[in-house]
Scaffold this active site. Structure first.
Site, mmCIF file in Angstrom:
data_model
loop_
_atom_site.group_PDB
_atom_site.id
_atom_site.type_symbol
_atom_site.label_atom_id
_atom_site.label_comp_id
_atom_site.label_asym_id
_atom_site.label_seq_id
_atom_site.Cartn_x
_atom_site.Cartn_y
_atom_site.Cartn_z
ATOM 1 N N CYS A 2 0.838 -1.195 0.000
ATOM 2 C CA CYS A 2 0.000 0.000 0.000
ATOM 3 C C CYS A 2 0.874 1.246 0.000
ATOM 4 O O CYS A 2 2.080 1.179 0.162
ATOM 5 C CB CYS A 2 -0.890 0.012 1.239
ATOM 6 S SG CYS A 2 -1.864 -1.484 1.412
ATOM 7 N N ASN A 101 0.245 0.846 5.925
ATOM 8 C CA ASN A 101 0.935 -0.001 4.944
ATOM 9 C C ASN A 101 1.662 -1.070 5.732
ATOM 10 O O ASN A 101 2.464 -0.774 6.615
ATOM 11 C CB ASN A 101 1.935 0.822 4.118
ATOM 12 C CG ASN A 101 2.700 -0.063 3.139
ATOM 13 O OD1 ASN A 101 2.186 -1.093 2.706
ATOM 14 N ND2 ASN A 101 3.935 0.312 2.831
ATOM 15 N N LYS A 485 14.791 -16.497 -17.224
ATOM 16 C CA LYS A 485 15.203 -15.135 -16.850
ATOM 17 C C LYS A 485 16.195 -14.577 -17.866
ATOM 18 O O LYS A 485 16.074 -13.459 -18.333
ATOM 19 C CB LYS A 485 15.827 -15.141 -15.452
ATOM 20 C CG LYS A 485 14.841 -15.333 -14.331
ATOM 21 C CD LYS A 485 14.061 -14.102 -13.936
ATOM 22 C CE LYS A 485 12.717 -13.884 -14.493
ATOM 23 N NZ LYS A 485 11.693 -14.870 -14.496
ATOM 24 N N GLU A 488 14.415 -13.931 -21.360
ATOM 25 C CA GLU A 488 13.362 -12.908 -21.509
ATOM 26 C C GLU A 488 13.862 -11.491 -21.275
ATOM 27 O O GLU A 488 13.230 -10.551 -21.739
ATOM 28 C CB GLU A 488 12.162 -13.209 -20.611
ATOM 29 C CG GLU A 488 12.378 -13.097 -19.132
ATOM 30 C CD GLU A 488 11.077 -13.282 -18.357
ATOM 31 O OE1 GLU A 488 10.009 -12.892 -18.840
ATOM 32 O OE2 GLU A 488 11.135 -13.845 -17.259
ATOM 33 N N HIS A 504 22.303 -37.351 -24.858
ATOM 34 C CA HIS A 504 21.322 -37.857 -25.831
ATOM 35 C C HIS A 504 21.061 -36.858 -26.945
ATOM 36 O O HIS A 504 19.983 -36.843 -27.533
ATOM 37 C CB HIS A 504 20.023 -38.208 -25.093
ATOM 38 C CG HIS A 504 20.208 -39.275 -24.069
ATOM 39 N ND1 HIS A 504 20.460 -40.590 -24.385
ATOM 40 C CD2 HIS A 504 20.257 -39.202 -22.722
ATOM 41 C CE1 HIS A 504 20.623 -41.297 -23.281
ATOM 42 N NE2 HIS A 504 20.504 -40.482 -22.247
ATOM 43 N N LYS A 603 3.313 -8.076 -18.798
ATOM 44 C CA LYS A 603 3.418 -8.526 -17.410
ATOM 45 C C LYS A 603 2.385 -9.612 -17.125
ATOM 46 O O LYS A 603 2.620 -10.541 -16.392
ATOM 47 C CB LYS A 603 3.200 -7.355 -16.441
ATOM 48 C CG LYS A 603 3.324 -7.732 -14.965
ATOM 49 C CD LYS A 603 4.667 -8.346 -14.641
ATOM 50 C CE LYS A 603 4.772 -8.821 -13.215
ATOM 51 N NZ LYS A 603 5.980 -9.649 -12.985
HETATM 52 C C1 AGP Z 1 8.176 -14.624 -15.994
HETATM 53 O O1 AGP Z 1 9.288 -13.787 -15.738
HETATM 54 C C2 AGP Z 1 7.363 -14.150 -17.159
HETATM 55 N N1 AGP Z 1 6.948 -12.799 -16.955
HETATM 56 C C3 AGP Z 1 6.214 -15.090 -17.492
HETATM 57 O O2 AGP Z 1 6.769 -16.357 -17.793
HETATM 58 C C4 AGP Z 1 5.174 -15.287 -16.370
HETATM 59 O O3 AGP Z 1 5.734 -16.048 -15.334
HETATM 60 C C5 AGP Z 1 3.968 -16.045 -16.968
HETATM 61 O O4 AGP Z 1 3.396 -15.260 -17.984
HETATM 62 C C6 AGP Z 1 2.915 -16.360 -15.904
HETATM 63 O O5 AGP Z 1 2.407 -15.155 -15.382
HETATM 64 P P1 AGP Z 1 1.493 -15.245 -14.058
HETATM 65 O O6 AGP Z 1 2.392 -15.764 -12.962
HETATM 66 O O7 AGP Z 1 1.049 -13.839 -13.806
HETATM 67 O O8 AGP Z 1 0.373 -16.179 -14.325
#
Ligand code: AGP
Length: 608
Positions: A2, A101, A485, A488, A504, A603
């Protein structure tokens, strides 16, 4: 988390409070409110949704006159986002209003005590217990009432208090939640962070834990619970707004990596009472838990990888099969799910389309569902039979960090809880693991403190176009998240691979100077992973090994070694992942990538 703001001076408080709350919007919130004293009455306006709704409701503050007031943006933890649950909260006698908060861990017992004494609760929040305690302890001296009130609180708080008996004054108190005082001329302020202050003053007083302050337009008096005055220095805020939003870090991602110790503790602490794990949000009886024949974990991306890591812990402790399923696959797989399946759904945002669809598919086939989410009142939280929240606070960076580690926090709690309910763990071992779990926030912090070494290693690897992350068993699960990580945020092709699988086919890709991150924490497969390191080194790979402090045997095998604190292997994923988060961060930074908003990513993926 908050956001709180407060103003007392000669100007109209409401417009200043609204502007301050707008500066806190970046933190994420779901509702907001203000309270202003005028003619001996506290007037409160609260809304769900955006600050714009609050501006509309208050006519940009014009309809709420007064020169002293407090404001709040709420990130729901206890109680869904509603007008009633929004802060400020008012005492039954209308004398006090507060904003808060933090998390009051003992709010349930306080709620029962206050209710039994005739106090009426309006909201579902933990915060409301504070304003009724103030009313109960107030005998004319507000400082004493505040001191008695905070003495009853367990947990964290940055608290702002208004009292109609002292119209020009604000009172604040701080414990484990940031609170900064803004020093003006003929006016003074408080806020959760400097972004809400810098438009009015750059002179700040940073309160410390255990400190209380009385704020008037012309003076700020800081004291402790013994009423002893504390001398505080005034700090000049040099940050601009943008860097202030990131707490002085260059990116939200780094700020959120650094927040992990606090977030992990905030997630587990309220659920451990006298060495018992309390999952209040569920009614998972021994009888029900004994009736399930498998657990399915479904999620996407990092949330899925958190499930993959927790699988080892749950199976080890509960001896129940755990199947991890990508939600985008599960939803179309005609899944073998029935009422003997417990479905655990992981999602930071609680809005991921594939995860929602998979959850609905499994519910339709009779599964009981537990959601582990970070957003109170999100779609997945509402759809689930039970929602267990990760109290990580808002996660702004697209690449999840504290979201992942706090999902593991809840999963570890669940594993221990279920193991005990099923009678599959000795009391001594249970207490040993509970103690180990409680030690993790400190160990995560110790791991973060290896930060400078990671930066140096990143300089060595940042210009590669492909990398491998390998491991076995639980280390392999961490390798999955470590590779994601890296991919992305730095756009380097990073492949995670079960170390035993390299021979393999994939080992054909290993060539001179190819970076291979080898996770070697799990002792049960240590020798095997070491032999995989030898294999890839023989083919020219540069090996960065990650292991626990004291595992010296690996030093001679790898080119570089990252040591993290020794912990139970059952819980080591939350330690192993931190250097990999930092490695990806620094590699991306060296490559000039848009770390908080990587290309092509959102996000929350709310579409299929
Ligand atoms: C992770 O760093 C990514 N932003 C992505 O893989 C994310 O974890 C995935 O889209 C799931 O999102 P959520 O946890 O909000 O469901």
């Amino acid at each position: 988390m908050c956001g709180i703001v407060g103003y007392t001076g000669v100007q109209g408080a409401s417009p200043i409070l609204l502007e301050g709350l707008k500066k806190l919007e970046y933190r994420g919130y779901d509702s907001a409110g203000i309270a202003v004293i005028n003619d001996g009455v506290i007037n409160i306006a609260k809304v769900t949704g955006r600050i714009a709704n609050l501006c509309e409701k208050t006519n940009d503050g014009a309809d709420y006159p007064g020169v002293t007031g407090i404001g709040h943006t709420r990130w729901a933890t206890h109680g869904a986002p509603t007008d009633t649950n929004a802060h400020p909260h008012l005492s039954n006698d209308g004398r006090f209003a507060i904003v808060h908060n933090g998390i009051i861990e003992n709010y349930l017992s306080l709620h029962d005590e206050l209710t039994s004494k005739g106090y009426h609760f309006e909201s579902e929040t933990d915060t409301e217990v504070i304003v009724h305690l103030l009313e109960m302890y107030y005998k004319g001296d507000i400082k004493k009432a505040i001191i008695k009130t905070i003495a009853r609180l367990q947990g964290s708080y940055a608290l702002g208090v208004l009292c109609v008996d002292e119209p020009g004054k604000l009172y604040v108190a701080r414990e484990a939640s940031p609170l900064i005082l803004g020093v003006g001329v003929g006016e003074n302020f408080f806020a959760s962070d400097v972004t809400a202050l810098v438009s009015y003053t750059r002179n700040a007083i940073y309160l410390d834990d255990g400190e209380i302050a009385e704020i008037t337009p012309d003076a700020i008096n800081v004291f402790d619970c013994a009423m002893q005055t504390i001398s505080k220095k005034i700090t000049r805020i040099v940050w601009d707004i943008q860097s202030a939003e990131k707490g002085g870090y260059d990116h939200f991602m780094l700020k959120e990596i650094m927040e992990q110790p606090r977030a992990f503790k905030a997630t587990i602490a309220p659920r451990i009472k006298d060495n018992e794990i309390v999952l209040d949000e569920t009614d998972l009886s021994e009888r029900y838990l004994k009736s399930i024949n498998k657990i399915v974990i479904t999620a996407c991306g990092s949330a899925y990888y958190a499930g993959c890591a927790a699988k080892y812990t749950i199976e080890k402790l509960c001896r129940v099969p755990v199947i991890c399923e990508l939600a985008s696959e599960l939803r179309y797989s005609d899944p073998l799910i029935d009422n003997h399946t417990l479905l655990i759904v992981l999602s930071q945002s609680g809005e991921t389309a594939d995860t929602i669809a998979a959850m609905k598919e499994c519910k339709s086939r009779g599964a009981k569902t537990i959601a582990i989410v970070n957003v109170v009142g999100s779609t997945i939280a509402k759809l689930a039979d039970h929602a267990l929240y990760t109290w990580a606070g808002p996660e702004i960076a697209v690449a999840t960090t504290k979201g992942y580690t706090t999902q593991l926090a809840v999963l570890y709690l669940f594993a221990l809880y279920m193991s005990k309910k099923l009678g599959r763990i000795e009391e001594e071992r249970y207490l040993q693991l509970l103690s180990s779990l409680k030690s993790l926030p400190k160990k995560i912090q110790d791991t973060i403190d290896t930060n400078s070494k990671i930066h140096k290693i990143a300089i060595k690897y940042y210009d590669n176009r492909s990398m491998f992350f390998i491991g076995r068993n639980s280390d392999y699960a961490v390798a999955l998240e470590g590779a994601l990580k890296m991919k992305e945020i730095s756009y380097i092709h990073a492949e995670s691979y079960a170390a035993g699988e390299l021979k393999h086919g994939t080992i054909a890709l290993i060539e001179e100077h190819r970076p291979v991150v080898a996770l070697c924490y799990n002792e049960s497969v240590m020798e095997k992973t070491l032999s995989n390191i030898v294999e890839v080194k023989a083919r020219g790979a540069e090996v960065l090994a990650l292991t626990y402090k004291g595992n010296s045997q690996i030093v001679s095998q790898a080119n570089d070694v990252i040591f993290v604190p020794k912990s139970e292997t059952l819980f080591s994923a939350v330690l192993e992942i931190v250097p990999l988060q930092l490695l990806a961060y620094y590699v991306a930074k060296l490559n000039g990538c848009d770390i908080d908003k990587p290309k092509n990513l959102a996000k929350s993926v709310t579409v299929e």
